[in-house]
Each structure stands twice: as C-alpha cells, then as structure tokens.
Design a protein around this motif. Sequence first.
Motif, PDB file in Angstrom:
ATOM      1  N   GLN A  88       6.849 -37.514 -34.132  1.00 34.51           N
ATOM      2  CA  GLN A  88       6.914 -36.367 -33.222  1.00 34.51           C
ATOM      3  C   GLN A  88       5.635 -36.302 -32.405  1.00 34.51           C
ATOM      4  N   VAL A  89       5.787 -36.061 -31.108  1.00 34.38           N
ATOM      5  CA  VAL A  89       4.619 -35.847 -30.254  1.00 34.38           C
ATOM      6  C   VAL A  89       4.803 -34.556 -29.477  1.00 34.38           C
ATOM      7  N   GLN A  90       3.686 -33.878 -29.249  1.00 33.02           N
ATOM      8  CA  GLN A  90       3.699 -32.639 -28.480  1.00 33.02           C
ATOM      9  C   GLN A  90       2.402 -32.533 -27.694  1.00 33.02           C
ATOM     10  N   PRO A  91       2.487 -32.244 -26.389  1.00 29.08           N
ATOM     11  CA  PRO A  91       1.261 -32.112 -25.602  1.00 29.08           C
ATOM     12  C   PRO A  91       0.496 -30.853 -25.977  1.00 29.08           C
ATOM     13  N   SER A  92      -0.816 -30.882 -25.774  1.00 27.33           N
ATOM     14  CA  SER A  92      -1.643 -29.718 -26.105  1.00 27.33           C
ATOM     15  C   SER A  92      -1.437 -28.580 -25.121  1.00 27.33           C
ATOM     16  N   GLU A  93      -0.864 -28.884 -23.950  1.00 22.81           N
ATOM     17  CA  GLU A  93      -0.546 -27.866 -22.959  1.00 22.81           C
ATOM     18  C   GLU A  93       0.935 -27.949 -22.620  1.00 22.81           C
ATOM     19  N   PRO A  94       1.545 -26.853 -22.163  1.00 24.38           N
ATOM     20  CA  PRO A  94       2.958 -26.896 -21.763  1.00 24.38           C
ATOM     21  C   PRO A  94       3.172 -27.952 -20.687  1.00 24.38           C
ATOM     22  N   PRO A  95       4.398 -28.482 -20.576  1.00 24.87           N
ATOM     23  CA  PRO A  95       4.665 -29.547 -19.605  1.00 24.87           C
ATOM     24  C   PRO A  95       4.283 -29.195 -18.180  1.00 24.87           C
ATOM     25  N   GLY A  96       4.435 -27.924 -17.785  1.00 23.84           N
ATOM     26  CA  GLY A  96       4.030 -27.519 -16.439  1.00 23.84           C
ATOM     27  C   GLY A  96       4.747 -28.300 -15.363  1.00 23.84           C
ATOM     28  N   ASP A  97       3.981 -29.111 -14.595  1.00 26.27           N
ATOM     29  CA  ASP A  97       4.581 -29.853 -13.495  1.00 26.27           C
ATOM     30  C   ASP A  97       5.017 -31.255 -13.907  1.00 26.27           C
ATOM     31  N   ASP A  98       5.051 -31.541 -15.213  1.00 29.75           N
ATOM     32  CA  ASP A  98       5.595 -32.821 -15.667  1.00 29.75           C
ATOM     33  C   ASP A  98       7.103 -32.856 -15.415  1.00 29.75           C
TER      34      ASP A  98
END
Length: 434
Positions: free
Chosen positions: A414-424
């Motif tokens: 499992q991977v999760q960014p430290s910030e919300p995806p936003g403009d990804d």
Amino acid sequence: MEERLPEEEIGDAGAKAIAEALKVNATVTTLDLGKNQIGDAGARTIAETLKVNTTLTQLFLYRNQIREGGMNAIAEALKVNTSVTALGLGINQIGDAGAQAIAETLKVNTTVTRLYLDQNQIGEAGAQAIAETLKVNKTLSELYLGDNRISDAGATPIAEALKVNTTLTALDLGKNQIGNLGMMAIAEALKVNTSLTEHNLNVNQIGDEGAKAIAEALKVNTSVKKLNLAFNCIGKVAAQAIQDARPLTELKLNYQINPLAFALRPRLATAEDLQIVFRMLTSGLELENQSASLPALPAEIADLIMDEAYYWQGVERVNWIEGTADGVLKVTVPQSINGNSIRVKVIQVLWDKSTEGKSKQNCVFYLTIRDEQGVVRYECAATPSFVDSTIRLATIWPASHPVIRQMREGWEVQVQPSEPPGDDVLEYLYVGYV
C-alpha cells in the motif's frame, strides 16, 4: 414491477430459486441481481428461465462471478427470448469467449437495445466479434465496453463497423488501451456515421495525432453531441482544435496526462513471455540466413540479463484521479501459476500532475507492506524524484529495503502520498516479480 434483491447474499442456489419463480411470474419486468455471488451455475438457471419468461424486460447481473460458461448459457437463451431489452453484465469475467458468444446471439436477437459489458477482460478477439455483429444488428442502441482490454487492434474493427451501423447511438470505450491508431480509425468512421450521438473515450492513451483526427471528423459529422476525451494524452493545441471544430452539447477534455507517464510504466510480461525469452537465451539462437548460431548461456547468466532488463511479471494498480480520491493505492502479490515461489524484484510508484509549476517539493509517499495475515511487516517514507515538470517517480529496490526479498503470494503493498492528490491526475503502483 421491479424486483431489487439484497446485495452480497445471493449465490447460485438463490439464483436458482429466483429463476424457478420467474418461470411462472408474469408481473416482474425488471430484475436487479447486481453485487452478489452468482457464478456460472446460477447464470445457467437464469438462462433457462429466459427461454420461457415473456415479461422480463431488464436484467442486471453486474458485479457477480459470471464467466464464459454462464455467458454462453445466457447468450443461447437470448436467441429465443423476445422480451429482454436491457442486459447488464458489467464487472464479471466473461472474457473474449463470453463476448464472442453474446456477439453471435445479437446477430439474430432483435429485442436487446442496451448491453453493458464493461469491466469484463474483453480484448481484441472479443472486440472483433462485437464489431462483426454491429455490421448486421439493427436494434442495439447503447453499448458499454468500458474498462476492458481493448487496444487499437480491437478499436479498429469497431470503427469499421460504425461505418455501416445505423442504430447505435451511445458507445462507451472508456478505460481501455486505445491510442492514436484506434482513434484515427474511429475518426474516419465518424465522417460517415450518422447515428452515434454519445461517445466515451476517456482514460485511454490518445495523443495529439488522434485528437487532430477527431477534430477533422467533427467538422463533417453532425450527429455526435457528447464526447468524452478526458484522461488521455492530448496537448493544448490539439485540444483547442477539437473545441474549434464545432459546438457540442458536452465535451470533456480535462485531466490530460503526460505521455511520458505511459512510457515509464513497465511492460507486464506474462509467465509464457518469460519462458520464451529464457529458452531463447539458454538454447542458442540460430542467426537468420547464416550458418552460425549464438552461444547458449548458462541459466544464471540468462536470469541476470532478464533482471537487468527489468523483464519480469508484475501486478499493477492505476488510478485516474477526479478530485475526490485519497491517493491510496494497493496491490496484492498474486499466486504463481506454475507453482514456483514468487520473488519480488521492485516496487515502483508514479504520479502525474495536471499542471506544471505546482510541484510538491516536500511530498513523500508512505509505503506499508502487510503479509498474507494482514500483519504490518514494513513501513517507510520514500521521496520521489521529478522525471520532468509533472511526473514524480519512486523506485524501491530490495538492496535498500531487504523486506522485499521476504515478500510472497498474498502479501499486500500500500502506498499513500503525504499530501492529498490535489492536481494529480494519474497515480500508478507496480510490483515486479519473477
């Protein structure tokens, strides 16, 4: 009368009981058995009922466990059934063989107008069979083939069929693997097709060349009113050309993906691919038009070459983000089809942003590895590097994270960014293994 039954509780036995009741029921017109556990056996009993029932007009079996056998039975039943107009079989596992079966049926069936086959592992062979049917079928008006495995090779025959089909008004080919060649074939078809009004092609791999072709087609086509090309690889100039072609009721061109993101995704080799290449390296290839042959390599050297080329099998998860996703990706290491132990070689994560210049320089992703019992075996934070102005890439090797060598079937990454995806707009998780 509509009958919608409880979700996740009905299996083959329950489907059989319902099917028996419908043989004498003359009031139910819509039956929704979606999100259950109906397999081929249950589908066969429903198929037998369809041969005698004359009141059911809408049948929804989405998100079950129906494979080729169940699809074949339903297809045979629809050759004699004259009441069903809408058939929902999305999110099952009918594959190419199941698609071929229903395609043959629709050459003679004259009542089905809506068909949902999304997310069914349909590839080139299934798409070709459906295309042949579209050339002769005169009743189907809506066809949903999203989230399958249709590439340019499958899209091209469908495009050829659209040149002669006069009844299809809505076609969904979103979330497939269609590139510029497939898009150009579809564009040529739209120059002569006069029935299609809604066309979904989002989440494919269509670039500027395909976009310019569709722009030219729209200048002469007058029937298409809604066109979805979001989540492709279309640049600003080509996107503007589509907008300028002619006004549409609805045009979606948002969230375009950097073409480099697709190029960076590893090729997923099959077990058969690996065996073929390994045999080539270890058996000594004969050179074409020459008497000499390449020397046979020891197995250890062949393994090393394939490792250095990143030529492995893999499991992947891709998310196209539409503003509400949390950015979490999960994949599970699959079971080996040949019984050998799986060795994980690499974990790779890729993000693509929709806008340049908004990089999250301090963003990391959190990696969690769980074993087959769900126990956390490893956690870490990894910092991605920027491949270009919009793409972030992180590659995790066993040398720096030894726990990877312990991974086996059933373990979850499992991977999760430290910030919300936003403009990804795209996030991708790949686990390569042999």
